[in-house]
Design an enzyme around this catalytic site. Structure first.
Site, PDB file in Angstrom:
ATOM      1  N   CYS A  70      -3.713  -5.095  26.914  1.00 52.68           N
ATOM      2  CA  CYS A  70      -3.188  -3.549  26.481  1.00 52.68           C
ATOM      3  C   CYS A  70      -3.477  -3.094  27.415  1.00 52.68           C
ATOM      4  CB  CYS A  70      -3.013  -3.669  25.553  1.00 52.68           C
ATOM      5  SG  CYS A  70      -2.368  -4.628  24.351  1.00 52.68           S
ATOM      6  N   HIS A  83      -2.558   4.525  24.156  1.00 49.68           N
ATOM      7  CA  HIS A  83      -1.419   3.086  24.319  1.00 49.68           C
ATOM      8  C   HIS A  83      -0.782   3.561  22.755  1.00 49.68           C
ATOM      9  CE1 HIS A  83      -0.714  -0.935  24.146  1.00 49.68           C
ATOM     10  NE2 HIS A  83      -2.000  -1.200  23.225  1.00 49.68           N
ATOM     11  N   ASN A  93       4.546  -2.122  20.106  1.00 45.82           N
ATOM     12  CA  ASN A  93       2.877  -2.456  20.978  1.00 45.82           C
ATOM     13  C   ASN A  93       3.901  -2.696  22.124  1.00 45.82           C
ATOM     14  OD1 ASN A  93       0.699  -2.526  22.470  1.00 45.82           O
ATOM     15  ND2 ASN A  93      -0.121  -2.965  20.221  1.00 45.82           N
TER      16      ASN A  93
HETATM   17  N1  ACO Z   1       3.672  -6.626   5.388  1.00 43.32           N
HETATM   18  C1  ACO Z   1       3.381  -6.660   4.344  1.00 43.32           C
HETATM   19  N2  ACO Z   1       2.270  -6.594   3.717  1.00 43.32           N
HETATM   20  C2  ACO Z   1       1.646  -7.229   4.647  1.00 43.32           C
HETATM   21  C3  ACO Z   1       1.790  -7.368   6.010  1.00 43.32           C
HETATM   22  C4  ACO Z   1       3.004  -7.089   6.406  1.00 43.32           C
HETATM   23  N3  ACO Z   1       3.513  -6.970   7.239  1.00 43.32           N
HETATM   24  N4  ACO Z   1       0.927  -7.573   6.626  1.00 43.32           N
HETATM   25  C5  ACO Z   1      -0.569  -7.828   6.124  1.00 43.32           C
HETATM   26  N5  ACO Z   1       0.390  -7.078   5.038  1.00 43.32           N
HETATM   27  C6  ACO Z   1      -1.099  -7.243   3.367  1.00 43.32           C
HETATM   28  C7  ACO Z   1      -2.579  -7.724   4.030  1.00 43.32           C
HETATM   29  O1  ACO Z   1      -1.684  -9.776   2.995  1.00 43.32           O
HETATM   30  C8  ACO Z   1      -2.559  -7.115   3.097  1.00 43.32           C
HETATM   31  O2  ACO Z   1      -2.528  -8.034   1.395  1.00 43.32           O
HETATM   32  P1  ACO Z   1      -3.642  -8.219   0.496  1.00 43.32           P
HETATM   33  O3  ACO Z   1      -3.956  -7.295   0.507  1.00 43.32           O
HETATM   34  O4  ACO Z   1      -2.930  -8.698  -0.686  1.00 43.32           O
HETATM   35  O5  ACO Z   1      -4.535  -9.278   1.175  1.00 43.32           O
HETATM   36  C9  ACO Z   1      -2.466  -5.717   2.746  1.00 43.32           C
HETATM   37  O6  ACO Z   1      -0.758  -6.521   3.814  1.00 43.32           O
HETATM   38  C10 ACO Z   1      -3.481  -5.381   3.754  1.00 43.32           C
HETATM   39  O7  ACO Z   1      -3.560  -5.735   4.698  1.00 43.32           O
HETATM   40  P2  ACO Z   1      -4.772  -4.971   6.513  1.00 43.32           P
HETATM   41  O8  ACO Z   1      -4.806  -5.749   6.946  1.00 43.32           O
HETATM   42  O9  ACO Z   1      -5.851  -4.599   5.121  1.00 43.32           O
HETATM   43  O10 ACO Z   1      -4.429  -4.591   6.132  1.00 43.32           O
HETATM   44  P3  ACO Z   1      -4.051  -2.658   6.941  1.00 43.32           P
HETATM   45  O11 ACO Z   1      -4.125  -1.463   6.078  1.00 43.32           O
HETATM   46  O12 ACO Z   1      -5.793  -3.179   7.557  1.00 43.32           O
HETATM   47  O13 ACO Z   1      -3.335  -2.480   8.123  1.00 43.32           O
HETATM   48  C11 ACO Z   1      -2.419  -3.368  10.622  1.00 43.32           C
HETATM   49  C12 ACO Z   1      -3.224  -3.816   9.110  1.00 43.32           C
HETATM   50  C13 ACO Z   1      -1.309  -2.880  10.547  1.00 43.32           C
HETATM   51  C14 ACO Z   1      -2.762  -4.394  11.944  1.00 43.32           C
HETATM   52  C15 ACO Z   1      -4.076  -2.552  11.158  1.00 43.32           C
HETATM   53  O14 ACO Z   1      -5.053  -3.255  10.562  1.00 43.32           O
HETATM   54  C16 ACO Z   1      -3.999  -2.198  12.353  1.00 43.32           C
HETATM   55  O15 ACO Z   1      -2.874  -1.423  12.723  1.00 43.32           O
HETATM   56  N6  ACO Z   1      -4.987  -2.661  12.663  1.00 43.32           N
HETATM   57  C17 ACO Z   1      -4.411  -2.480  14.205  1.00 43.32           C
HETATM   58  C18 ACO Z   1      -3.754  -3.606  15.052  1.00 43.32           C
HETATM   59  C19 ACO Z   1      -3.462  -3.075  16.363  1.00 43.32           C
HETATM   60  O16 ACO Z   1      -3.550  -1.460  17.170  1.00 43.32           O
HETATM   61  N7  ACO Z   1      -3.932  -4.141  17.517  1.00 43.32           N
HETATM   62  C20 ACO Z   1      -3.184  -4.144  18.969  1.00 43.32           C
HETATM   63  C21 ACO Z   1      -4.127  -3.765  19.523  1.00 43.32           C
HETATM   64  S1  ACO Z   1      -4.785  -4.090  20.855  1.00 43.32           S
HETATM   65  C22 ACO Z   1      -3.334  -4.263  21.876  1.00 43.32           C
HETATM   66  O17 ACO Z   1      -2.203  -3.410  21.829  1.00 43.32           O
HETATM   67  C23 ACO Z   1      -2.590  -5.299  21.744  1.00 43.32           C
END
Ligand code: ACO
Length: 329
Positions: free
Chosen positions: A119, A254, A284
């Site tokens: 990215c 970003h 994104n």
């Molecule tokens: N809908 C509902 N529930 C979900 C979803 C969804 N889409 N996705 C995950 N969950 C659930 C998980 O299974 C988990 O359930 P559990 O507690 O029963 O196991 C719960 O939600 C919490 O999951 P986490 O992964 O801990 O959630 P988190 O608060 O960390 O948020 C997220 C997840 C949004 C992906 C966050 O970690 C994030 O933003 N990370 C950065 C991702 C990113 O920006 N990537 C790209 C950057 S680089 C680029 O641009 C290519």
């Protein structure tokens, strides 16, 4: 790598962006995977994203963006010497999308290659184009950033599917009368690369039924990385250019996730109203994210002559990169 611009004044003189027409809302996504609008909004701030039509590949998104950038700069395609296309989803590995795009545009004299930096690709491409122009190797460059991430997502994996969208942007870089780019900071940490990968995309693994052909992400690790580097990279380029956060008029991080962006703005001490946010409408878009946000800022008349613009990208690699510039009309 960090550097203060030492060459002749070079700036962005034209800017364009394009996103596919198809809007995919959170509610619609919740009919595809087990998710809700509430969960996605709360964790990411994303309301909807654009998805390329089946017949659209990267160059189909990049072409209108490139035309708009050339029109904005008042530059003919044949006057472009260098065409860099930052993407992780080229039409195919070769011919490169940059070469295809140069042909579509009629940029007959342009050197053209694709650039892979996740990215952060657009930031890397900006710095490379700047360097080529500053060194006198190119007079004008067209820098494209775009991705069709919907093609490399597992549409049964809610943890990645809800985050991404498709889009592209393009800028023309050339010499100007007064300083445009002031400095760059770029970095990479391959040790953290495992947290965001596309294993089946090269010579290490072949695509198979194990899901190697799709984006694999450790969301929590990427979140920690993102909140750290958005701050450290921005601070580093500001320091190197003897600038302060108080001087920043327009901040373009970003567009990955509103929570990550808000955290960075708060840590840096940049008021939220100076930050450009469009992740709510596009998700994104990877390499397309910063040029799409730049184009939005321009459309909203938020980029004024002399404004100090700070852009910071981060992504797969893991990579990060910032550019600081004074906006020139
Ligand atoms: N809908 C509902 N529930 C979900 C979803 C969804 N889409 N996705 C995950 N969950 C659930 C998980 O299974 C988990 O359930 P559990 O507690 O029963 O196991 C719960 O939600 C919490 O999951 P986490 O992964 O801990 O959630 P988190 O608060 O960390 O948020 C997220 C997840 C949004 C992906 C966050 O970690 C994030 O933003 N990370 C950065 C991702 C990113 O920006 N990537 C790209 C950057 S680089 C680029 O641009 C290519």
């Amino acid at each position: 790598m960090i550097g203060k611009a030492a060459g002749p004044p070079i700036s962005i003189t034209g800017l364009g962006a394009y996103a596919p027409d198809r809007v995919l809302t959170n509610d619609e996504l919740s009919t595809i995977v087990d998710t809700t609008d509430e969960w996605i909004m709360e964790r990411t701030g994303i309301r909807e994203r654009r998805i390329a039509a089946p017949e659209q590949a990267l160059t189909d998104l990049a072409l209108p963006a490139a035309h708009a950038a050339l029109d904005g700069a008042g530059v003919a395609a044949r006057d472009i010497d260098l065409l860099l296309c930052a993407t992780v989803t080229p039409d195919m590995m070769f011919p490169t999308s940059s070469a295809l795009l140069a042909d579509m545009l009629g940029a007959e004299d342009a050197a053209a290659c694709d650039l892979l930096a996740g990215c952060t690709g657009f930031m890397y491409a900006l710095a490379q184009a700047y360097g080529m122009i500053a060194a006198g190797l190119a007079g004008r460059a067209l820098v494209v950033g775009g991705d069709v991430l919907s093609r490399i997502l597992d549409w049964t994996d809610r943890s990645t599917l809800v985050l991404f969208g498709d889009g592209a942007g393009a800028v023309v870089l050339e010499k100007v009368d007064r300083p445009g780019f002031l400095g760059f900071e770029l970095g990479a940490d391959g040790g953290g690369g495992v947290h965001l990968s596309l294993p089946g995309s090269g010579s290490r693994h072949i695509e198979d039924a194990t899901g190697n052909g799709y984006v694999q992400m450790n969301g929590r690790e990427v979140f920690k990385f993102a909140t750290r580097v958005l701050v450290s990279s921005a601070q580093a380029v500001l320091d190197r250019c003897d600038a302060s956060v108080d001087d920043v008029d327009v901040y373009i991080p970003h567009q990955a996730n509103v929570r990550i962006m808000d955290h960075a703005a708060q840590k840096l001490g940049i008021p939220r109203e100076r930050m450009v946010v469009n992740v709510d409408r596009y998700g994104n878009t990877s390499s397309g994210s910063i040029p799409l946000a730049l184009a939005d800022a321009q459309a909203q008349d938020r980029l004024k002559e002399g404004d100090l613009v700070l852009m910071t990208g981060m992504g797969a690699g893991l990579t990060w990169g910032s550019a600081l510039m004074e906006w020139t009309r």
